[in-house]
Motif scaffolding. Structure first.
Motif, short mmCIF file in Angstrom:
data_model
loop_
_atom_site.label_atom_id
_atom_site.label_comp_id
_atom_site.label_asym_id
_atom_site.label_seq_id
_atom_site.Cartn_x
_atom_site.Cartn_y
_atom_site.Cartn_z
N GLN A 1 -18.16 -7.31 -67.19
CA GLN A 1 -18.24 -7.75 -68.59
C GLN A 1 -18.55 -9.25 -68.65
OE1 GLN A 1 -14.68 -6.69 -70.68
NE2 GLN A 1 -15.65 -6.84 -72.69
N ASP A 2 -17.87 -10.01 -67.79
CA ASP A 2 -18.10 -11.47 -67.73
C ASP A 2 -19.56 -11.78 -67.38
OD1 ASP A 2 -15.48 -11.86 -68.31
OD2 ASP A 2 -14.87 -12.48 -66.28
N LYS A 3 -20.11 -10.93 -66.54
CA LYS A 3 -21.50 -11.14 -66.10
C LYS A 3 -22.51 -10.49 -67.04
CE LYS A 3 -20.30 -13.28 -62.37
NZ LYS A 3 -20.53 -14.70 -62.32
N LYS A 4 -22.01 -9.88 -68.11
CA LYS A 4 -22.85 -9.23 -69.13
C LYS A 4 -23.74 -8.12 -68.53
CE LYS A 4 -23.01 -13.22 -72.24
NZ LYS A 4 -22.04 -14.10 -71.57
N VAL A 5 -23.14 -7.38 -67.63
CA VAL A 5 -23.89 -6.29 -66.97
C VAL A 5 -24.12 -5.16 -67.97
CG1 VAL A 5 -23.79 -4.55 -65.14
CG2 VAL A 5 -23.05 -6.88 -64.68
N GLY B 1 -20.12 -13.56 -52.99
CA GLY B 1 -20.79 -14.68 -53.67
C GLY B 1 -22.28 -14.44 -53.91
N PRO B 2 -23.04 -14.01 -52.89
CA PRO B 2 -24.47 -13.74 -53.11
C PRO B 2 -24.70 -12.65 -54.16
CG PRO B 2 -24.03 -13.96 -50.78
CD PRO B 2 -22.70 -13.93 -51.45
N CYS B 3 -23.78 -11.66 -54.24
CA CYS B 3 -23.92 -10.61 -55.26
C CYS B 3 -23.74 -11.23 -56.64
CB CYS B 3 -22.85 -9.52 -55.08
SG CYS B 3 -22.81 -8.79 -53.45
N ASN B 4 -22.85 -12.20 -56.71
CA ASN B 4 -22.58 -12.90 -57.96
C ASN B 4 -23.81 -13.69 -58.43
OD1 ASN B 4 -21.10 -14.09 -60.07
ND2 ASN B 4 -20.54 -15.82 -58.77
N ILE B 5 -24.56 -14.21 -57.46
CA ILE B 5 -25.80 -14.94 -57.77
C ILE B 5 -26.87 -13.95 -58.24
CG2 ILE B 5 -27.67 -16.32 -56.75
CD1 ILE B 5 -25.52 -17.45 -54.81
N GLU B 6 -26.91 -12.82 -57.57
CA GLU B 6 -27.96 -11.82 -57.81
C GLU B 6 -27.77 -11.07 -59.14
OE1 GLU B 6 -29.53 -8.73 -54.58
OE2 GLU B 6 -27.64 -8.12 -55.47
N MET B 7 -26.51 -10.90 -59.53
CA MET B 7 -26.21 -10.04 -60.69
C MET B 7 -26.91 -10.47 -61.99
SD MET B 7 -22.49 -8.48 -61.31
CE MET B 7 -22.51 -6.96 -60.43
N PRO B 8 -26.88 -11.74 -62.36
CA PRO B 8 -27.59 -12.12 -63.59
C PRO B 8 -29.10 -11.86 -63.50
CG PRO B 8 -26.14 -13.89 -62.85
CD PRO B 8 -26.17 -12.87 -61.76
N TRP B 9 -29.66 -11.98 -62.30
CA TRP B 9 -31.08 -11.66 -62.12
C TRP B 9 -31.32 -10.19 -62.41
CZ3 TRP B 9 -31.78 -13.87 -56.46
CH2 TRP B 9 -31.56 -15.25 -56.48
N LEU B 10 -30.41 -9.35 -61.89
CA LEU B 10 -30.57 -7.91 -62.09
C LEU B 10 -30.46 -7.56 -63.58
CD1 LEU B 10 -28.57 -6.39 -59.07
CD2 LEU B 10 -30.97 -7.02 -59.19
N VAL B 11 -29.55 -8.26 -64.27
CA VAL B 11 -29.40 -8.02 -65.71
C VAL B 11 -30.72 -8.35 -66.42
CG1 VAL B 11 -28.17 -8.80 -67.80
CG2 VAL B 11 -26.89 -8.37 -65.69
N ASP B 12 -31.30 -9.49 -66.07
CA ASP B 12 -32.59 -9.91 -66.66
C ASP B 12 -33.69 -8.89 -66.38
OD1 ASP B 12 -31.53 -12.22 -67.61
OD2 ASP B 12 -32.41 -13.54 -66.08
N LEU B 13 -33.77 -8.50 -65.10
CA LEU B 13 -34.85 -7.59 -64.69
C LEU B 13 -34.66 -6.20 -65.31
CD1 LEU B 13 -35.06 -8.78 -60.98
CD2 LEU B 13 -36.81 -9.11 -62.74
N HIS B 14 -33.41 -5.82 -65.47
CA HIS B 14 -33.14 -4.53 -66.12
C HIS B 14 -33.63 -4.56 -67.56
CE1 HIS B 14 -30.30 -1.43 -67.93
NE2 HIS B 14 -31.10 -0.75 -67.12
#
Lengths: 207, 185
Positions: free
Chosen positions: B116-120, B75-88
């Motif tokens: 893909q769902d998380k737009k990584v 769950g916490p990775c799921n929260i963090e992932m969109p942040w990482l996409v933004d920062l990337h």
């Protein structure tokens, strides 16, 4: 005459003082070493505890009561689980499809049919940084009910059932890999309490 | 106060035993200390991406890299992932890259669907326990290792922290020099 006595006395005195010194020194050494050892042990223990994630989540099963179930009829066995404080596990119906649900898988016994497994409803929680994300979890204690039906042909007695509870635990900031807990419990199969009344008039053996 | 020497000898032996075990315990802890320590070169690894390509950490030397250990069930990775996409997106032009190492034990297709769902938009690698072990073991997720341009681990952390703290760590590794002579080993 006095001299040897004095010599003896002085030797004895010096021996006594040496022993005193030895015991005093030993005592001091013991006290210092004991204190050091205690501090060292406390130090190594506390440094291990300070490490992030030193507290590991686990789920344990309380010794289940042995339910008495009449053969040929369904009955329920209650399994009571405890989760390490500070952690939660996903419920059987987690809010997101990618989360691993808590699920009990029973081995199929030959003469006792395992039916529906009833899980409690989870509790909705949110994590820091994501107030919109609701997670459906179990925390603290929870019970799972296993429906079992011994076949009519089963001999009365105690029967062991085995299974595994799969769960995946997290705290508010981190998640731990999925784990499986062996779940073993017994059921007592009893004869029917409903006795068939024999009509003596119809009985071929009248005594 | 009378002190029996025998008692003192027993006490001394007991204390020596305690000291011996305490020291041995400390040594054992040291032996198990994580390999991937801050200030040291990040252990190199080679893993497959979701589309079957092979990627090594050393391919990214000269870039600031965040090695992010995660899993779909976290769950916490799921929260963090969109942040990482933004920062990337924000820092990619400056030479920032993320390698998402999935510690899942599922079909890579499921990982790909999740990503893909998380737009990584950064590489997702199929993790192996050996890589986790090289990084000191990954007891829980997410686990982040911030590696500077010289390949040195500048920061590391387990568990979810705020997006500003993650960004601060990224800025630290971006500010580093690619000169490998500055790196410890």
């Amino acid at each position: 005459m006095v001299k040897p006595l004095t010599e003896k006395s002085s030797t004895k005195k010096s021996k006594t003082s040496a022993l005193k010194f030895f015991t005093a020194a030993s005592f001091r050494f013991s006290a210092i070493a004991l204190t050091s050892a205690i501090f060292l042990l406390i130090g190594t223990k506390s440094s291990a505890q300070e490490g992030f994630g030193s507290k590991v989540p686990s789920v344990t099963l309380s010794a289940p009561a042995i339910p008495s179930i009449i053969r040929g009829t369904p009955g329920k066995a209650e399994l009571h689980f405890h989760i390490t404080p500070g952690f939660h596990i996903n419920s059987n119906a987690p809010s997101e499809e990618y989360l691993i649900p808590t699920a009990l898988r029973m081995d199929a016994p030959t003469d006792i049919v395992v039916g529906r497994i009833i899980y409690p409803a989870g509790q909705n929680i949110t994590l820091p940084f994501a107030p919109d994300l609701k997670l459906n979890v179990y925390s603290g204690e929870f019970s799972v009910f296993v429906t079992v039906r011994p076949l009519s042909s089963v001999l009365p007695g105690k029967y062991a059932l085995r299974g595994r509870l799969k769960y995946q635990a997290c705290d508010k900031a981190a998640c731990y890999p999925p784990k499986e807990l062996p779940v073993d419990f017994e059921v007592k199969v009893a004869k029917s309490t409903h006795h068939v009344r024999h009509d003596p008039a119809q009985s071929p053996h009248i005594h | 106060m009378k002190r029996d020497p025998i008692v003192l000898v027993i006490v001394a032996v007991a204390i020596s035993a305690m000291l011996f075990f305490a020291v041995r315990r400390t040594h054992r802890k040291g032996a198990n200390a994580p390999v991937a320590a801050t200030g040291k070169l990040a252990p190199d690894f080679t893993l497959k991406t979701l589309d079957g390509k092979t990627v090594s950490l050393s391919d990214y030397r000269g870039k600031a890299v965040l090695v992010n250990f995660w899993a779909t069930w976290c769950g916490p990775c799921n929260i963090e992932m969109p942040w990482l996409v933004d920062l990337h997106k924000k820092y990619a032009a400056q030479g920032f890259e993320i390698l998402g190492v999935s510690m899942d034990d599922v079909d890579p297709k499921d990982i790909a669907k999740f990503a893909q769902d998380k737009k990584v938009d950064y590489p997702i690698l199929i993790g192996q326990d050996a890589v986790g072990d090289a990084y000191g073991g990954i007891p829980f997720l997410p686990g982040n290792f911030y590696i500077d341009r010289s390949g040195k681990i500048v920061e590391k952390g387990f568990g979810l922290i705020g997006k500003p703290e993650i960004e601060e760590n990224i800025q630290k590794i971006l500010a580093s020099s690619p000169n490998p002579q500055n790196a410890g080993n």
